[in-house]
Write a protein that holds these residues in place. Structure first.
Motif, PDB file in Angstrom:
ATOM      1  N   GLY A 517      24.076  43.032  26.596  1.00 29.22           N
ATOM      2  CA  GLY A 517      23.753  43.833  25.339  1.00 29.22           C
ATOM      3  C   GLY A 517      22.780  45.080  25.657  1.00 29.22           C
ATOM      4  O   GLY A 517      22.138  45.163  27.087  1.00 29.22           O
ATOM      5  N   THR A 518      22.657  46.098  25.055  1.00 28.27           N
ATOM      6  CA  THR A 518      21.968  47.078  25.497  1.00 28.27           C
ATOM      7  C   THR A 518      20.486  47.280  24.600  1.00 28.27           C
ATOM      8  O   THR A 518      19.774  47.921  24.692  1.00 28.27           O
ATOM      9  N   ALA A 519      20.702  46.490  23.430  1.00 26.68           N
ATOM     10  CA  ALA A 519      19.306  46.534  22.656  1.00 26.68           C
ATOM     11  C   ALA A 519      19.020  45.122  21.950  1.00 26.68           C
ATOM     12  O   ALA A 519      19.938  44.539  21.666  1.00 26.68           O
ATOM     13  N   TYR A 520      17.780  44.579  21.863  1.00 27.18           N
ATOM     14  CA  TYR A 520      17.505  43.281  21.365  1.00 27.18           C
ATOM     15  C   TYR A 520      16.198  43.522  20.742  1.00 27.18           C
ATOM     16  O   TYR A 520      15.494  44.402  20.810  1.00 27.18           O
ATOM     17  N   ALA A 521      16.024  42.549  19.947  1.00 27.88           N
ATOM     18  CA  ALA A 521      14.744  42.161  19.188  1.00 27.88           C
ATOM     19  C   ALA A 521      14.229  41.063  19.515  1.00 27.88           C
ATOM     20  O   ALA A 521      14.800  39.890  19.612  1.00 27.88           O
ATOM     21  N   GLN A 533      12.074  45.945  26.151  1.00 32.36           N
ATOM     22  CA  GLN A 533      12.824  47.090  26.637  1.00 32.36           C
ATOM     23  C   GLN A 533      14.283  46.597  27.420  1.00 32.36           C
ATOM     24  O   GLN A 533      14.036  45.446  28.191  1.00 32.36           O
ATOM     25  N   VAL A 534      15.294  47.206  27.599  1.00 32.27           N
ATOM     26  CA  VAL A 534      16.427  46.865  28.190  1.00 32.27           C
ATOM     27  C   VAL A 534      16.340  47.954  29.266  1.00 32.27           C
ATOM     28  O   VAL A 534      16.496  48.980  28.957  1.00 32.27           O
ATOM     29  N   SER A 572      17.372  38.223  19.936  1.00 32.61           N
ATOM     30  CA  SER A 572      18.588  38.604  19.212  1.00 32.61           C
ATOM     31  C   SER A 572      19.064  39.972  19.545  1.00 32.61           C
ATOM     32  O   SER A 572      18.230  40.798  19.609  1.00 32.61           O
ATOM     33  N   LEU A 573      20.315  39.843  19.674  1.00 33.75           N
ATOM     34  CA  LEU A 573      21.239  41.274  20.277  1.00 33.75           C
ATOM     35  C   LEU A 573      21.154  41.948  18.950  1.00 33.75           C
ATOM     36  O   LEU A 573      21.569  41.681  17.833  1.00 33.75           O
ATOM     37  N   PRO A 578      20.227  50.960  20.273  1.00 35.59           N
ATOM     38  CA  PRO A 578      20.030  52.397  21.286  1.00 35.59           C
ATOM     39  C   PRO A 578      20.269  51.840  22.679  1.00 35.59           C
ATOM     40  O   PRO A 578      20.470  50.764  23.046  1.00 35.59           O
ATOM     41  N   PRO A 579      20.585  52.909  23.481  1.00 40.60           N
ATOM     42  CA  PRO A 579      21.094  52.576  24.880  1.00 40.60           C
ATOM     43  C   PRO A 579      20.041  51.970  25.557  1.00 40.60           C
ATOM     44  O   PRO A 579      18.809  52.308  25.336  1.00 40.60           O
ATOM     45  N   PRO A 580      20.160  51.355  26.700  1.00 39.70           N
ATOM     46  CA  PRO A 580      19.162  50.918  27.672  1.00 39.70           C
ATOM     47  C   PRO A 580      18.111  52.012  28.367  1.00 39.70           C
ATOM     48  O   PRO A 580      18.782  53.103  28.341  1.00 39.70           O
ATOM     49  N   ALA A 581      16.977  51.696  28.863  1.00 37.55           N
ATOM     50  CA  ALA A 581      16.203  52.810  29.355  1.00 37.55           C
ATOM     51  C   ALA A 581      17.179  53.178  30.670  1.00 37.55           C
ATOM     52  O   ALA A 581      18.048  52.481  31.438  1.00 37.55           O
ATOM     53  N   SER A 582      17.259  54.643  31.032  1.00 42.43           N
ATOM     54  CA  SER A 582      18.026  55.288  31.928  1.00 42.43           C
ATOM     55  C   SER A 582      17.071  55.517  33.208  1.00 42.43           C
ATOM     56  O   SER A 582      15.957  55.575  33.146  1.00 42.43           O
TER      57      SER A 582
END
Length: 993
Positions: A517-521, A533-534, A572-573, A578-582
């Motif tokens: 996934g791209t974002a998690y809690a 952070q992802v 949790s997904l 938001p997208p992961p860090a670039s």
């Protein structure tokens, strides 16, 4: 294992002043039976007494696996069968009561013992009780001294000595330590042996220049003062250097593996040779006596896997003793006798001489001018890391077995045990195991044993978590998180992370989980959100994991775990998050958190400085990767090649892999990373977490290219502005720190012939360089070799790939491949860097190294936090003080546990923490009521107050720096710097509320 389940006779417990006392062994031997020093043959005071010591040296794996050596399998590799050695020796000892034999490796003896009939066991007990069969050393194996961690050494010694204690009682207790084959000797090993109650220590290998010097000065027997902190003689150990390594004198080997002629004593035969044998023996004996101090000398009559046909040895030794002693009627002053190392030691003690004092160690070891045994400090770096991780897993397994109680061993997830892992780890300490000096198929076997032990421990740990939490959901364990592989986190949208901390203090630890996934809690056990952070999985990680995982991202967050306990985090997904860090393809000017700032050279992409923002220190720091061209043995100085044992570069100047690094940067609130690429086979991540006082360098090296037909030894080098003046510092087996100086040995005038290899030392957990203002400390994640070749510089060897055998017996080059990496092994590891004032550095680097050795264990559960589950637990009522480390907590028998508490600071090392600390044992644990306590020696095979050792007189008598002390009460124990105290506790598990 059966030995681990044998119980002390706890029914005999009795109360002394409110403290329980445990009989350690039940002494059933009649008083008439003699063993130990009382069983020694009488010597002659006016003669040269030659102590013949029949022995076998049985490697617990080397050219063959442990099993192959025991059974005598694969004799096409090496003719060796340990079971036949023991069969034959026992048979021959029964034929002549004068004969003696010593045995060392309990791992083999334990196997053999289990297969014997009860009548044979009684026969062997009689031989032991009469001192005819004597155990020396007595650990599960003869451990390596350069690449082992002290906690694992203590464990393997305890395992072997406990079996001997349980089986033979006091007569099974070794009086001497016996390390005849390890390739250099660590001061911390001597300290541990002294605290285990040994009267002396014998070894066979030391630097050829050191031996020459000691022969001239008659200092091959000495008193080793093995601690700068412990009050003498607590860590003093009499040490003897054997005259022939551990082999017989030349011409006197009578094993089936030998080629020396037997004693032919029929005078009617043409080849009668008694006179020749006697004359040659007298020459050798008198020559040896010239370089030792007393009228007693020792000769080792045996070698590798000898005595499979013991009749050959004993028949000739009987004759040798008879005919040499017969010459006394003609005026000879030589008396030959069957003996043991302890009997020889007793005579040295009776001599009542003064002995030279040694304070440093015996590293590095060289057997010739260009033959430094410093390569094995790094050989097989993947196995060295696996052994270190396995040690951490075993301590977690041991602790949870105690904290959860009997249900841990037989619970909802099946039958688990810690014994399989204990044995596997004990075998891994052998001097041809973690050292990396074994054949490849044997290294594979060591790893297989560790993996099998971990499988057994996983069941025990799952049972323990279930008992402590009340949750019976399946726990999953991910052993490849370092390369971003973990199936549960890759496929689940919601899961729990259980974090168990094996340290007795709370820890903060970064967690990196492979996700798609791209974002998690993420939330903690109280439901409080945790910053996470992802970030994308790096290309280097994708390449090293191959097809073993498919995550495209990593979820990064920091966890806080309670002492000796666990906590739980929910993940949790977030759909459409938001997208992961670039990543940014540019070199940053620097990265920093509230503690550290790191800068980079914008032109090269390399590190350029390191600053401590709290203390306002700053040093120039550049770091890069290099490789030494390994010698192939084809040069004018020497034909010695680099190999598994030997490090011998062709040049003193290493080749730089790249003067620049391609970089990629990720900056988030949790972590900042600069990903560097130096070559297709060398990359690194410079990483700084938000709350960390250490800079992480995660290196990935391999496969080392050999298409140019050049063996390569890869290092990383840190060049700084610190003014070191040729000095640097390394730990000894993870404990006390030793000062090193380039091209210098404290006890003799060194003639340096290998300017690189001759300045390499073992780094087990940390090394540092310093001046009056700054100290740069490097904490390693495994044992490695390193040195300070240039002032202000520290280099560490990371990986080796060699094309030639170094002619030390292993018979194959160190050229590691695997099914996953057929083109050559890729190895990943990390270094932690800290910058502090020298006076305060230990307060950071000691706990940092401890945390690197005993890392949190992660388990994964499908689902979410439930109100009916205990999601957090600590096995302690309160965290231990910073100076105190809980070294051992393991089940001893049904009602008792073994506890070791350690003061982990040296004296005068820290203004804050180098002070005595008192701990109350009754107020220690949350799930255990301590009903009784008795103190043991370090190896837990003698009561502390019953342990007596020989007193020795050093040539320079010094007064102790510290006074002895009394514990303020029966339950409160005080630890002074570098002291380890071992207790057997009678406990009762209490139910958690």
């Amino acid at each position: 294992m059966a030995a681990g389940k044998q119980q002390l006779p706890v029914a005999l417990l009795f109360i002394l002043g409110g403290v329980w006392s445990f009989p350690l062994v039940q002494d059933t031997k009649p008083a008439a039976k003699l063993c130990g020093y009382e069983s020694c043959h009488i010597t002659k005071p006016n003669m040269l007494n030659v102590h013949l010591v029949p022995h076998t040296h049985d490697d617990v794996g080397w050219l063959k696996t442990v099993d192959q050596y025991y059974y005598g399998d694969r004799n096409d590799i090496q003719h060796a069968g340990v079971q036949y050695i023991l069969d034959s020796v026992v048979d021959q000892l029964l034929k002549n009561p004068d004969r003696r034999f010593i045995y060392v490796e309990t791992a083999f003896f334990y196997r053999w013992w289990k297969q014997q009939s009860s009548s044979m066991q009684q026969t062997v007990k009689r031989l032991v009780n009469e001192g005819r069969l004597e155990f020396v050393n007595g650990g599960w194996c003869m451990s390596d001294e350069a690449t082992t961690h002290y906690s694992a050494v203590i464990d393997q010694m305890t395992l072997g000595l406990r079996f001997l204690n349980d089986t033979f009682g006091a007569c099974g207790r070794p009086r001497v330590a016996w390390h005849i084959d390890p390739f250099g000797h660590a001061r911390e090993h001597a300290s541990m042996f002294a605290q285990m109650g040994y009267d002396g220590f014998f070894f066979g290998r030391l630097d050829y220049q050191d031996r020459d010097h000691r022969m001239i000065e008659k200092e091959q027997e000495l008193l080793w003062r093995a601690s700068d902190s412990l009050t003498p003689p607590m860590a003093d150990l009499f040490t003897g250097i054997l005259p022939n390594g551990y082999n017989p004198p030349e011409g006197f080997c009578w094993d089936q593996l030998c080629h020396d002629p037997p004693i032919r004593d029929d005078p009617d035969l043409e080849d009668y040779n008694v006179d020749d044998v006697v004359n040659r023996f007298l020459v050798i004996a008198n020559s040896q006596a010239m370089v030792y101090k007393t009228n007693h000398i020792i000769m080792t009559m045996g070698s590798d896997f000898q005595y499979e046909n013991a009749n050959l040895w004993y028949k000739n030794l009987d004759k040798l003793i008879h005919y040499v002693n017969a010459q006394q009627a003609n005026g000879s002053k030589v008396n030959v006798l069957y003996s043991t190392p302890s009997c020889y030691l007793q005579e040295l003690h009776r001599a009542n001489l003064t002995w030279s004092l040694k304070r440093d160690d015996f590293f590095p070891y060289a057997d010739d001018a260009h033959d430094f045994w410093t390569g094995y400090f790094t050989s097989r770096p993947a196995l060295k890391r696996y052994e270190r991780i396995s040690n951490s897993n075993l301590q977690t397994c041991n602790q949870l077995e105690v904290l959860a109680g009997p249900v841990s061993r037989q619970g909802p997830f099946g039958v688990g045990d810690s014994d399989t892992m204990k044995e596997a780890m004990a075998v891994a300490q052998h001097h041809d195991a973690v050292s990396g000096t074994e054949k490849q198929h044997v290294a594979n076997d060591y790893a297989r044993r560790l993996a099998n032990g971990w499988q057994h421990c996983q069941l025990l740990i799952s049972n323990s978590f279930a008992a402590l939490s009340g949750s019976f959901l399946k726990r999953n364990y991910c052993d490849n998180l370092n390369i971003s592989v973990c199936l549960p986190t890759e496929i689940l949208n919601k899961f729990l992370v259980i974090v168990y901390n094996p340290l007795a203090r709370p820890v903060t630890w970064p967690v990196r989980l492979p996700v798609n996934g791209t974002a998690y809690a993420v939330s903690d056990v109280k439901g409080k959100p945790v910053d996470c952070q992802v970030v994308p999985v790096s290309k280097a990680t994708q390449e090293v994991r191959r097809n073993r995982g498919f995550a495209i991202n990593e979820l990064v967050f920091q966890v806080q775990a309670p002492p000796l306990g666990y906590t739980t985090y929910s993940v949790s997904l977030i759909q459409d998050g938001p997208p992961p860090a670039s990543t940014q393809r540019r070199t940053p000017t620097g990265i920093q958190n509230k503690f550290l700032r790191v800068t980079f050279d914008p032109d090269t992409g390399l590190l350029s400085s390191l600053s401590n923002l709290e203390t306002k220190q700053s040093i120039k720091l550049t770091q890069n990767f290099y490789w030494y061209n390994a010698s192939d043995g084809n040069n004018t100085e020497s034909n010695q090649p680099s190999g598994a044992y030997i490090f011998r570069p062709n040049s003193s100047t290493p080749f730089i892999i790249s003067k620049t690094a391609k970089t990629e940067t990720i900056q988030t609130s949790v972590v900042q990373e600069v990903r560097q690429w130096f070559a297709p086979w060398v990359s690194q991540v410079v990483r700084l977490y938000a709350d960390s006082k250490a800079l992480e360098l995660e290196w990935t090296v391999g496969p080392l290219p050999i298409d140019d037909n050049l063996g390569k030894e890869v290092i990383t080098r840190l060049d700084t502005s610190i003014k070191t003046d040729r000095f640097f510092y390394t730990d000894s087996n993870g404990r006390e720190v030793l000062q090193r100086k380039k091209d210098f040995r404290p006890t003799w005038n060194l003639k340096q012939s290998e300017p690189i290899a001759g300045n390499y030392y073992p780094i087990n957990s940390r090394a540092f360089i310093k001046d009056d203002v700054d100290q740069l400390t490097v904490v390693t994640d495994r044992s490695q070799g390193g040195g300070s070749i240039q002032n202000g510089s520290l280099e560490i060897m990371l990986h080796r790939r060699l094309l030639y055998d170094d002619v030390r017996g292993v018979g194959e080059p160190l050229n590691e491949t695997s099914d996953i990496f057929p083109e050559g092994l890729i190895v990943r590891g990390r270094l932690l860097l800290s910058l502090e004032h020298p006076a305060a550095a230990a307060d950071l680097h000691r706990p940092m190294a401890e945390q690197e050795v005993l890392q949190p264990l992660l388990a994964f559960v499908d689902g979410d936090l439930s109100p009916n589950i205990r999601h957090e637990f600590s096995g302690l009522q309160a965290a231990l003080p910073p100076a105190v480390h809980l070294l051992t907590l393991t089940q001893w028998d049904k009602d008792s546990v073994l506890l070791r508490l350690e003061h982990q600071f040296q004296s005068r090392e820290s203004k804050l923490n180098s002070q005595p600390v008192t701990v109350n044992l009754q107020k220690l644990f949350s799930t255990l009521v301590v009903l009784g306590v008795s103190e043991l020696n370090l190896s837990a095979n003698q009561w502390k107050d019953k342990m007596t050792r020989f007193d020795w007189t050093p040539q320079k008598e010094e007064k102790p720096l510290l006074k002895t002390f009394q514990d303020p009460s029966e339950w409160e124990v005080t630890l002074r710097p570098m002291e380890i105290r071992t207790f057997l506790l009678k406990v009762q598990n209490v139910q958690l509320k």
